[in-house]
Design an enzyme around this catalytic site. Sequence first.
Site, PDB file in Angstrom:
ATOM      1  N   GLY A  11      -6.982  27.151 -48.252  1.00 59.49           N
ATOM      2  CA  GLY A  11      -5.870  27.365 -47.317  1.00 59.49           C
ATOM      3  C   GLY A  11      -6.413  27.675 -45.935  1.00 59.49           C
ATOM      4  O   GLY A  11      -7.384  28.427 -45.795  1.00 59.49           O
ATOM      5  N   GLY A 104     -11.772  30.611 -48.586  1.00 60.88           N
ATOM      6  CA  GLY A 104     -11.388  31.775 -49.370  1.00 60.88           C
ATOM      7  C   GLY A 104     -12.182  31.884 -50.656  1.00 60.88           C
ATOM      8  O   GLY A 104     -13.221  31.236 -50.832  1.00 60.88           O
ATOM      9  N   GLY A 106     -11.745  30.806 -53.781  1.00 57.89           N
ATOM     10  CA  GLY A 106     -12.025  29.587 -54.544  1.00 57.89           C
ATOM     11  C   GLY A 106     -13.084  28.731 -53.854  1.00 57.89           C
ATOM     12  O   GLY A 106     -13.988  28.185 -54.505  1.00 57.89           O
ATOM     13  N   SER A 150      -9.512  33.544 -44.835  1.00 54.73           N
ATOM     14  CA  SER A 150      -8.332  33.594 -45.712  1.00 54.73           C
ATOM     15  C   SER A 150      -7.378  34.641 -45.170  1.00 54.73           C
ATOM     16  O   SER A 150      -7.812  35.714 -44.766  1.00 54.73           O
ATOM     17  CB  SER A 150      -8.755  33.998 -47.125  1.00 54.73           C
ATOM     18  OG  SER A 150      -7.613  34.334 -47.888  1.00 54.73           O
ATOM     19  N   ILE A 151      -6.094  34.343 -45.192  1.00 59.74           N
ATOM     20  CA  ILE A 151      -5.154  35.372 -44.704  1.00 59.74           C
ATOM     21  C   ILE A 151      -5.004  36.504 -45.719  1.00 59.74           C
ATOM     22  O   ILE A 151      -4.476  37.557 -45.397  1.00 59.74           O
ATOM     23  CB  ILE A 151      -3.750  34.789 -44.383  1.00 59.74           C
ATOM     24  CG1 ILE A 151      -3.069  34.246 -45.645  1.00 59.74           C
ATOM     25  CG2 ILE A 151      -3.826  33.747 -43.294  1.00 59.74           C
ATOM     26  CD1 ILE A 151      -1.566  34.045 -45.462  1.00 59.74           C
ATOM     27  N   ASP A 152      -5.479  36.307 -46.944  1.00 62.32           N
ATOM     28  CA  ASP A 152      -5.174  37.255 -48.023  1.00 62.32           C
ATOM     29  C   ASP A 152      -5.989  38.559 -47.965  1.00 62.32           C
ATOM     30  O   ASP A 152      -5.611  39.539 -48.577  1.00 62.32           O
ATOM     31  CB  ASP A 152      -5.443  36.606 -49.391  1.00 62.32           C
ATOM     32  CG  ASP A 152      -4.534  35.413 -49.646  1.00 62.32           C
ATOM     33  OD1 ASP A 152      -3.597  35.206 -48.855  1.00 62.32           O
ATOM     34  OD2 ASP A 152      -4.768  34.701 -50.627  1.00 62.32           O
ATOM     35  N   MET A 194       2.934  36.599 -48.344  1.00 61.43           N
ATOM     36  CA  MET A 194       1.869  35.910 -49.085  1.00 61.43           C
ATOM     37  C   MET A 194       0.766  36.871 -49.498  1.00 61.43           C
ATOM     38  O   MET A 194       0.809  38.061 -49.197  1.00 61.43           O
ATOM     39  CB  MET A 194       1.273  34.805 -48.228  1.00 61.43           C
ATOM     40  CG  MET A 194       2.071  33.524 -48.229  1.00 61.43           C
ATOM     41  SD  MET A 194       1.151  32.260 -47.313  1.00 61.43           S
ATOM     42  CE  MET A 194       2.059  30.804 -47.789  1.00 61.43           C
ATOM     43  N   GLY A 195      -0.257  36.324 -50.128  1.00 65.63           N
ATOM     44  CA  GLY A 195      -1.416  37.122 -50.526  1.00 65.63           C
ATOM     45  C   GLY A 195      -1.855  36.826 -51.946  1.00 65.63           C
ATOM     46  O   GLY A 195      -2.698  37.535 -52.482  1.00 65.63           O
ATOM     47  N   GLN A 287       3.319  32.591 -41.866  1.00 65.45           N
ATOM     48  CA  GLN A 287       2.274  33.633 -41.823  1.00 65.45           C
ATOM     49  C   GLN A 287       0.888  33.058 -41.543  1.00 65.45           C
ATOM     50  O   GLN A 287       0.000  33.732 -41.060  1.00 65.45           O
ATOM     51  CB  GLN A 287       2.206  34.376 -43.173  1.00 65.45           C
ATOM     52  CG  GLN A 287       3.459  35.134 -43.506  1.00 65.45           C
ATOM     53  CD  GLN A 287       3.549  35.493 -44.984  1.00 65.45           C
ATOM     54  OE1 GLN A 287       3.073  36.531 -45.402  1.00 65.45           O
ATOM     55  NE2 GLN A 287       4.158  34.632 -45.781  1.00 65.45           N
TER      56      GLN A 287
HETATM   57  O1  F6P Z   1      -4.818  31.881 -50.055  1.00 62.56           O
HETATM   58  C1  F6P Z   1      -4.017  31.754 -48.933  1.00 62.56           C
HETATM   59  C2  F6P Z   1      -2.593  31.476 -49.312  1.00 62.56           C
HETATM   60  O2  F6P Z   1      -1.817  31.425 -48.131  1.00 62.56           O
HETATM   61  C3  F6P Z   1      -1.974  32.453 -50.298  1.00 62.56           C
HETATM   62  O3  F6P Z   1      -1.577  33.646 -49.692  1.00 62.56           O
HETATM   63  C4  F6P Z   1      -0.855  31.629 -50.867  1.00 62.56           C
HETATM   64  O4  F6P Z   1      -0.530  32.039 -52.167  1.00 62.56           O
HETATM   65  C5  F6P Z   1      -1.449  30.252 -50.905  1.00 62.56           C
HETATM   66  O5  F6P Z   1      -2.475  30.224 -49.947  1.00 62.56           O
HETATM   67  C6  F6P Z   1      -0.458  29.139 -50.611  1.00 62.56           C
HETATM   68  O6  F6P Z   1      -1.103  27.942 -50.809  1.00 62.56           O
HETATM   69  P1  F6P Z   1      -0.559  26.523 -50.321  1.00 62.56           P
HETATM   70  O7  F6P Z   1      -0.723  26.462 -48.834  1.00 62.56           O
HETATM   71  O8  F6P Z   1      -1.413  25.546 -51.022  1.00 62.56           O
HETATM   72  O9  F6P Z   1       0.883  26.469 -50.704  1.00 62.56           O
END
Ligand code: F6P
Length: 367
Positions: A11, A104, A106, A150-152, A194-195, A287
């Site tokens: 992400g 992030g 992964g 990563s925003i998390d 999110m997170g 976000q």
């Molecule tokens: O890991 C960053 C993140 O924004 C998480 O907070 C969220 O669950 C996920 O990515 C959303 O992923 P995608 O952009 O693939 O929907």
Amino acid sequence: RKNIGVLTSGGDAQGMNPCVRAVVRMAIARGCRPFFVYEGYQGLVEGGDKIREARWSDVNGFLRLGGTMIGTARCKAFREVEGRRTGVLNLIKRGIDALVVIGGDGSLTGADRLRAEWPEHVAALERDGRITAAEAARYRTLMIVGMVGSIDNDLTSTDMTIGAGSALERICESVDAILSTAMSHQRAFVVEVMGRHCGWLALNAAISTGADYLFIPEAPPSHDDWEASMCRTLKASRDAGKRTSLVIVAEGAIDRNLNPIKADYIREILATRLGYDTRVTILGHVQRGGAPTHFDRLLGTLQGAEAIEAILRATPETPSPVIGMLENKVTTQPLKEAIELTGQVAQAIAAKDFARAMQLRSQAFAK
Ligand code: F6P
């Protein structure tokens, strides 16, 4: 003169562009040749024009741009051994000596796997005649440097991941906006943030916006009848004169039986038990959007520059590092350890051992 590839993966996060900019410019300043790898690991697997030398001027203006200008992807092919082997072949054929990965949890796990498997891939490619003996000898190891974008804020090796601060800022702006309309109508709002499996954004948003109640994955409600206790708390604050009620729920929030706690369910409870006019707002990808804050520009720049220094310092024996920031200092720690520790936190949550999860997180922060 080293050739250094840089990619962003998983992400996107605000601050990735400043980080790429710093990698490119520091590499050039230190006499190396930087290469963009476009679309994350997908670019490694595809090779060709997905790996291109970067010039100083290619990153003009990157400091103030959100997202990632070199693209990102969640790449399926790279999860397979054959995909990773093709990636190794493409790196060797382009003469890349070191790879900087900004992503992030992964993405850095993928980087760590590539690092661990590298000698095996090189041996297999030589055996199959896809690289020469001279290439196999020259590229015996690959230095991979990780940085957490990563925003998390869910990696244990750093106090703040690149992007988390900007996302939190965006959440606060959005909740402030919601609260002005909530106040006019005396409404309750349930805001989902999110997170993924980490409650950092939700917790800090709740503190910063003065929320009445909060749900995060790491600290599920301690008893089954949490609905009653939430209603009591919200009612008490209305009785004390508050015109609004605000509940923040992390997207990965769970109850103590590990069942998800969803924003719509909370809304229903507030409407039926308390009679509050209640709305749900799922902030979603807003976000992750927009320009990085000054802090993420700084974080990306300092860590990007340090990534190049770490590559130049390394010997073939140096373990691949992850660059982070602990107690206001840029740090370099073994990538393998950071990934393992983050994995242990996830395991502890899956095993309902929430106290251990918290302890592991703070242990990493205390390093
Ligand atoms: O890991 C960053 C993140 O924004 C998480 O907070 C969220 O669950 C996920 O990515 C959303 O992923 P995608 O952009 O693939 O929907």
